[in-house]
Scaffold this motif. Structure first.
Motif, PDB file in Angstrom:
ATOM      1  N   GLY A 194       0.936  -1.164   0.003  1.00 46.48           N
ATOM      2  CA  GLY A 194      -0.001   0.034   0.081  1.00 46.48           C
ATOM      3  C   GLY A 194       0.892   1.410  -0.090  1.00 46.48           C
ATOM      4  N   VAL A 195       0.433   2.219  -0.173  1.00 45.62           N
ATOM      5  CA  VAL A 195       0.980   3.559  -0.233  1.00 45.62           C
ATOM      6  C   VAL A 195      -0.085   4.558   0.108  1.00 45.62           C
ATOM      7  N   ILE A 196       0.859   5.711   0.941  1.00 39.92           N
ATOM      8  CA  ILE A 196      -0.059   6.917   1.263  1.00 39.92           C
ATOM      9  C   ILE A 196       0.398   8.073   0.769  1.00 39.92           C
ATOM     10  N   ARG A 197      -0.370   8.813   0.168  1.00 41.80           N
ATOM     11  CA  ARG A 197       0.006  10.330  -0.431  1.00 41.80           C
ATOM     12  C   ARG A 197       0.411  11.228   0.575  1.00 41.80           C
ATOM     13  N   ARG A 198       1.272  12.275   0.037  1.00 42.68           N
ATOM     14  CA  ARG A 198       1.481  13.360   0.770  1.00 42.68           C
ATOM     15  C   ARG A 198       0.188  13.965   1.382  1.00 42.68           C
ATOM     16  N   SER A 199      -0.897  13.823   0.669  1.00 43.01           N
ATOM     17  CA  SER A 199      -2.186  14.523   0.969  1.00 43.01           C
ATOM     18  C   SER A 199      -2.851  13.620   2.087  1.00 43.01           C
ATOM     19  N   GLY A 200      -2.623  12.437   2.031  1.00 44.76           N
ATOM     20  CA  GLY A 200      -3.259  11.491   3.175  1.00 44.76           C
ATOM     21  C   GLY A 200      -4.035  10.361   2.486  1.00 44.76           C
ATOM     22  N   GLY A 201      -4.311  10.614   1.183  1.00 42.52           N
ATOM     23  CA  GLY A 201      -4.900   9.621   0.687  1.00 42.52           C
ATOM     24  C   GLY A 201      -4.171   8.145   0.273  1.00 42.52           C
ATOM     25  N   THR A 202      -4.843   6.970   0.266  1.00 43.80           N
ATOM     26  CA  THR A 202      -4.143   5.552   0.295  1.00 43.80           C
ATOM     27  C   THR A 202      -4.920   5.091  -0.737  1.00 43.80           C
ATOM     28  N   TYR A 203      -3.840   3.926  -0.929  1.00 42.04           N
ATOM     29  CA  TYR A 203      -4.260   2.790  -2.020  1.00 42.04           C
ATOM     30  C   TYR A 203      -3.329   1.628  -1.672  1.00 42.04           C
ATOM     31  N   PHE A 204      -4.486   0.395  -1.727  1.00 40.70           N
ATOM     32  CA  PHE A 204      -3.923  -0.860  -1.286  1.00 40.70           C
ATOM     33  C   PHE A 204      -4.020  -1.895  -2.411  1.00 40.70           C
ATOM     34  N   ALA A 205      -2.935  -2.951  -2.237  1.00 42.13           N
ATOM     35  CA  ALA A 205      -3.077  -3.963  -3.055  1.00 42.13           C
ATOM     36  C   ALA A 205      -4.243  -4.936  -2.955  1.00 42.13           C
ATOM     37  N   ASP A 206      -5.020  -5.587  -3.715  1.00 38.38           N
ATOM     38  CA  ASP A 206      -5.800  -6.500  -3.525  1.00 38.38           C
ATOM     39  C   ASP A 206      -5.852  -7.385  -2.419  1.00 38.38           C
ATOM     40  N   SER A 207      -4.849  -7.992  -2.166  1.00 39.21           N
ATOM     41  CA  SER A 207      -4.339  -8.868  -1.241  1.00 39.21           C
ATOM     42  C   SER A 207      -4.762  -8.191   0.054  1.00 39.21           C
ATOM     43  N   VAL A 208      -4.559  -7.091   0.402  1.00 39.72           N
ATOM     44  CA  VAL A 208      -4.422  -6.768   1.834  1.00 39.72           C
ATOM     45  C   VAL A 208      -5.691  -5.391   1.837  1.00 39.72           C
ATOM     46  N   LYS A 209      -6.527  -5.463   0.973  1.00 42.52           N
ATOM     47  CA  LYS A 209      -7.384  -4.242   0.894  1.00 42.52           C
ATOM     48  C   LYS A 209      -8.602  -4.643   1.763  1.00 42.52           C
ATOM     49  N   GLY A 210      -9.050  -3.780   2.678  1.00 42.59           N
ATOM     50  CA  GLY A 210     -10.140  -3.937   3.663  1.00 42.59           C
ATOM     51  C   GLY A 210      -9.337  -4.543   5.072  1.00 42.59           C
ATOM     52  N   ARG A 211      -8.198  -4.809   5.169  1.00 43.73           N
ATOM     53  CA  ARG A 211      -7.634  -5.420   6.080  1.00 43.73           C
ATOM     54  C   ARG A 211      -6.590  -4.635   6.772  1.00 43.73           C
ATOM     55  N   PHE A 212      -5.671  -4.120   5.777  1.00 47.09           N
ATOM     56  CA  PHE A 212      -4.741  -3.049   6.173  1.00 47.09           C
ATOM     57  C   PHE A 212      -4.957  -1.517   6.024  1.00 47.09           C
ATOM     58  N   THR A 213      -4.335  -0.708   6.899  1.00 53.09           N
ATOM     59  CA  THR A 213      -4.683   0.814   6.703  1.00 53.09           C
ATOM     60  C   THR A 213      -3.094   1.478   6.799  1.00 53.09           C
ATOM     61  N   ILE A 214      -3.026   2.542   6.443  1.00 55.43           N
ATOM     62  CA  ILE A 214      -1.867   3.405   6.560  1.00 55.43           C
ATOM     63  C   ILE A 214      -2.313   4.770   6.794  1.00 55.43           C
ATOM     64  N   SER A 215      -1.515   5.137   7.981  1.00 53.25           N
ATOM     65  CA  SER A 215      -1.559   6.737   8.207  1.00 53.25           C
ATOM     66  C   SER A 215      -0.171   7.224   8.354  1.00 53.25           C
ATOM     67  N   ARG A 216      -0.021   8.759   8.602  1.00 55.23           N
ATOM     68  CA  ARG A 216       1.118   9.137   8.544  1.00 55.23           C
ATOM     69  C   ARG A 216       1.009  10.467   9.569  1.00 55.23           C
ATOM     70  N   ASP A 217       2.052  10.770  10.311  1.00 57.14           N
ATOM     71  CA  ASP A 217       2.138  11.734  11.271  1.00 57.14           C
ATOM     72  C   ASP A 217       3.403  12.503  10.638  1.00 57.14           C
ATOM     73  N   ASN A 218       3.108  13.600   9.970  1.00 58.47           N
ATOM     74  CA  ASN A 218       4.123  14.244   9.272  1.00 58.47           C
ATOM     75  C   ASN A 218       5.056  15.048  10.488  1.00 58.47           C
ATOM     76  N   ALA A 219       4.356  15.471  11.446  1.00 61.74           N
ATOM     77  CA  ALA A 219       5.059  16.039  12.420  1.00 61.74           C
ATOM     78  C   ALA A 219       5.942  15.466  13.342  1.00 61.74           C
ATOM     79  N   LYS A 220       5.877  14.162  13.388  1.00 65.06           N
ATOM     80  CA  LYS A 220       6.682  13.076  13.659  1.00 65.06           C
ATOM     81  C   LYS A 220       7.516  12.352  12.812  1.00 65.06           C
TER      82      LYS A 220
END
Length: 121
Positions: free
Chosen positions: A49-75
């Motif tokens: 999966g990938v998370i964009r600079r804007s925070g949007g995400t995209y996942f492979a079909d194999s993990v979609k619905g099970r995995f999530t990605i987030s980012r904390d730019n300040a940290k």
């Protein structure tokens, strides 16, 4: 410009959860899209999966619905939350940084060392 270090891997039972972290050094973190890849023994590195600079995400079909990605730019940190884990999720997990939004490993500019995730029944 960026060094990446993954952590949080370990052994988990089928159906369980793990949260991986990717800590980045430097001050250019927010300019990158952050991807997660995995590689199982004897297999090619696989996009997760990938998370964009804007925070949007995209996942492979194999993990979609099970995995999530987030980012904390300040940290300077990216997280991969893995739920409902399956034995086929067993792999070394890598975070990576790219200027492009892409699922292709060769397009990523920086890579972490990886962290092992093992899913056991």
């Amino acid at each position: 410009q960026v060094q990446l270090v993954e952590s949080g891997g370990g052994l988990v039972q089928v159906g369980g959860s793990l949260r991986l972290s990717c800590a980045a050094s430097g001050r250019t973190f927010t300019t990158y899209n952050m991807g997660w890849f995995r590689q199982a023994p004897g297999k090619e590195r696989e996009f997760v999966g990938v998370i964009r600079r804007s925070g949007g995400t995209y996942f492979a079909d194999s993990v979609k619905g099970r995995f999530t990605i987030s980012r904390d730019n300040a940290k300077n940190t990216v997280f991969l939350q893995m739920n409902s884990l399956k034995p086929e999720d067993t792999a070394v997990y890598y975070c990576a940084a790219a200027q492009l939004i892409t699922t292709r490993a060769p397009d990523y500019d920086y890579w972490g060392q990886g962290t092992q995730v093992t899913v056991s029944s």
